[in-house]
Design a protein around this motif. Structure first.
Motif, PDB file in Angstrom:
ATOM      1  N   TRP A 152       0.811  -1.216   0.000  1.00  0.00           N
ATOM      2  CA  TRP A 152       0.000   0.000   0.000  1.00  0.00           C
ATOM      3  C   TRP A 152       0.847   1.271   0.000  1.00  0.00           C
ATOM      4  N   THR A 153       2.156   1.136   0.171  1.00  0.00           N
ATOM      5  CA  THR A 153       3.061   2.287   0.141  1.00  0.00           C
ATOM      6  C   THR A 153       2.950   3.034  -1.178  1.00  0.00           C
ATOM      7  N   THR A 155       0.588   3.375  -3.664  1.00  0.00           N
ATOM      8  CA  THR A 155      -0.592   4.210  -3.913  1.00  0.00           C
ATOM      9  C   THR A 155      -0.680   5.362  -2.924  1.00  0.00           C
ATOM     10  N   ASN A 156      -0.433   5.077  -1.660  1.00  0.00           N
ATOM     11  CA  ASN A 156      -0.660   6.094  -0.635  1.00  0.00           C
ATOM     12  C   ASN A 156       0.368   7.221  -0.667  1.00  0.00           C
ATOM     13  N   PHE A 159      -0.153   9.783  -3.353  1.00  0.00           N
ATOM     14  CA  PHE A 159      -1.183  10.816  -3.215  1.00  0.00           C
ATOM     15  C   PHE A 159      -0.518  12.184  -3.075  1.00  0.00           C
ATOM     16  N   GLN A 164       0.557  11.836   3.676  1.00  0.00           N
ATOM     17  CA  GLN A 164       1.252  10.729   3.028  1.00  0.00           C
ATOM     18  C   GLN A 164       2.766  10.942   3.009  1.00  0.00           C
ATOM     19  N   SER A 311     -10.490   2.189   3.553  1.00  0.00           N
ATOM     20  CA  SER A 311      -9.631   1.155   4.135  1.00  0.00           C
ATOM     21  C   SER A 311      -9.957  -0.167   3.452  1.00  0.00           C
ATOM     22  N   TRP A 358      -9.093   8.973   3.546  1.00  0.00           N
ATOM     23  CA  TRP A 358      -9.032   8.564   2.146  1.00  0.00           C
ATOM     24  C   TRP A 358      -7.696   7.888   1.876  1.00  0.00           C
ATOM     25  N   GLN A 359      -7.735   6.650   1.402  1.00  0.00           N
ATOM     26  CA  GLN A 359      -6.505   5.869   1.317  1.00  0.00           C
ATOM     27  C   GLN A 359      -6.749   4.596   0.533  1.00  0.00           C
ATOM     28  N   ARG A 363      -3.140   2.836   5.303  1.00  0.00           N
ATOM     29  CA  ARG A 363      -1.924   3.616   5.088  1.00  0.00           C
ATOM     30  C   ARG A 363      -1.064   3.746   6.333  1.00  0.00           C
ATOM     31  N   THR A 403      -3.182   1.790  -7.825  1.00  0.00           N
ATOM     32  CA  THR A 403      -2.585   3.081  -8.177  1.00  0.00           C
ATOM     33  C   THR A 403      -3.268   3.664  -9.405  1.00  0.00           C
TER      34      THR A 403
END
Length: 414
Positions: A152-153, A155-156, A159, A164, A311, A358-359, A363, A403
């Motif tokens: 998840w690193t 995409t987050n 942002f 982030q 989430s 939002w994530q 995250r 992503t």
């Protein structure tokens, strides 16, 4: 420490002729940075809380006279001024970029550039750590890619908002602290990286005892108490300065050393997920569900499976993390302490009423990844198995898909 005694980590992972060169690490870091740089065509540079405050600090001020833009709702009014609730460490991290603005090189927070720096730094540190293990070069590349692009690193962090970026700096801060604590003992550098980590994510402060023990366990074994105390003292220099400065920063803002201001955000305590306050043990079961078991959503049209934008389970999008359950270790103490670090961090994260807004996936769990990386290296066979290739390939594909959904389409909206 006398020369005849080596530290336990070096006994398990002795420095050898690197089979992944510094040049290869540099090129890999550059590639990772470029991929992150171009991953989001509309990085959220306008969520620039820390950059904005850093630029203001260069003028000699902490608070703002006027209300900040409406989308920056984490600026809170107090005693006639407006203050960000971000900790001092996050603001100081932005000072170099605020200097660029002061001299006229930029006008907005350079989110894409900062994202690239975070990715490149994390890549380099992970590879420097991994090459101290008796594993193949393929495993070093594949495991590093798995953590950068199969979690998840990706995409987050891309942002690109202040939240982030703070998680990204906490990631590289912990990786640097581990490297300069375990493998290449430099207490001052280790402390500086640790300060970078907890300055951006305060909960990281809880792993300080683990890092201190890893720093001095060779000295405790040979009975050199004075040397151990000296190492810890040097390690603590930068974190101590930042910690005291943060308390003063809090007092200047809110007349309290311990008030970070989060509960002062207008309406935040009225939100349903904070019914027991910002932190409570009552949130733990729900947050465990959010982090580990919450499924993606399905639709009857393309794209059929999509993650919930607030989430989703990290096990669904990154199933390769289950490899952390593999038995065995090269340095049993290091592996157990890494698990302890993850447990301590997770308990604090689970006590927070909000899963992170939002994530993609969860995250906040980015702060656990450096320790998960260590666990996987400790129990990793020398070569990558077919099952590992399958799990890692799926994880990278799932995170690339996420992503794309979040940054390049309108299929997922707040």
């Amino acid at each position: 420490m006398t020369e005849e005694f080596a530290n336990p980590a070096e006994e398990q992972h002795p420095p050898t002729r690197p089979h992944v060169s510094n040049l290869a690490i540099g090129l890999s870091a550059l590639a990772a940075g470029l991929i992150y740089f171009f991953s989001n065509p509309k990085a959220n540079h306008f969520y620039d809380y820390t950059f904005r405050v850093a630029a203001n600090m260069l003028t000699g001020r902490i608070g703002f006279d006027e209300p900040q833009p409406s989308w920056l709702n984490e600026f809170v009014p107090y005693d006639g001024l407006y203050y960000s609730v971000f900790p001092l460490g996050s603001v100081l991290t932005m000072i170099p970029f605020a200097v660029f603005k002061a001299v006229g090189l930029i006008t907005d927070m350079p989110s894409s550039l900062i994202i690239a720096i975070i990715a490149a730094s994390a890549c380099a540190l992970m590879m420097l750590i991994a090459r101290r293990y008796d594993v193949s070069a393929t495993r070093i590349y594949v495991l590093t890619a798995a953590f950068l692009f199969g979690t998840w690193t990706w995409t987050n962090i891309t942002f690109g908002g202040a939240w982030q970026l703070a998680l990204g700096f906490a990631l590289i801060g912990q990786l640097g602290a581990i490297y300069f604590t375990v493998f290449y003992k430099r207490p001052l550098l280790a402390g500086a990286f640790f300060a970078l980590a907890f300055g951006n994510r305060t909960e990281v402060l809880l792993v300080a005892p683990i890092l201190m023990w890893l720093l001095v366990r060779d000295e405790s074994r040979v009975g050199s108490i004075e040397a151990a105390i000296k190492r810890v003292a040097v390690f603590c220099v930068v974190p101590f300065i930042l910690g005291v400065s943060t308390l003063i920063y809090n007092y200047v803002r809110f007349d309290s050393f311990t008030d970070f201001g989060y509960s002062r955000i207008p309406g935040v305590l009225d939100e349903p997920w904070y019914r027991y306050g910002i932190f409570s043990v009552w949130y733990i079961p729900g947050q465990i569900y959010e982090m580990l078991f919450k499924f993606w959503e399905t639709r009857n049209h393309f794209p059929f499976p999509i993650p919930n934008g607030f989430s989703a389970s990290i096990l669904i999008s990154s199933p390769f993390v289950l490899l952390a359950a593999r038995q065995g270790s090269r340095d049993r103490v290091l592996k157990y302490l890494s698990w302890a670090a993850i447990l301590v961090l997770c308990i604090v994260l689970w006590m927070h009423g909000n899963a992170g807004g939002w994530q993609f996936a969860y995250r906040y769990a980015i702060v656990c990844l450096p320790w998960l990386f260590m666990i996987m290296l400790e129990s990793a066979p020398k070569r990558v198995s077919v099952a590992e290739w399958a799990l890692i390939s799926f994880s990278i594909a799932a995170n690339a898909y996420a992503t794309w959904l979040f940054h390049w389409t309108e299929h997922i909206k707040p």
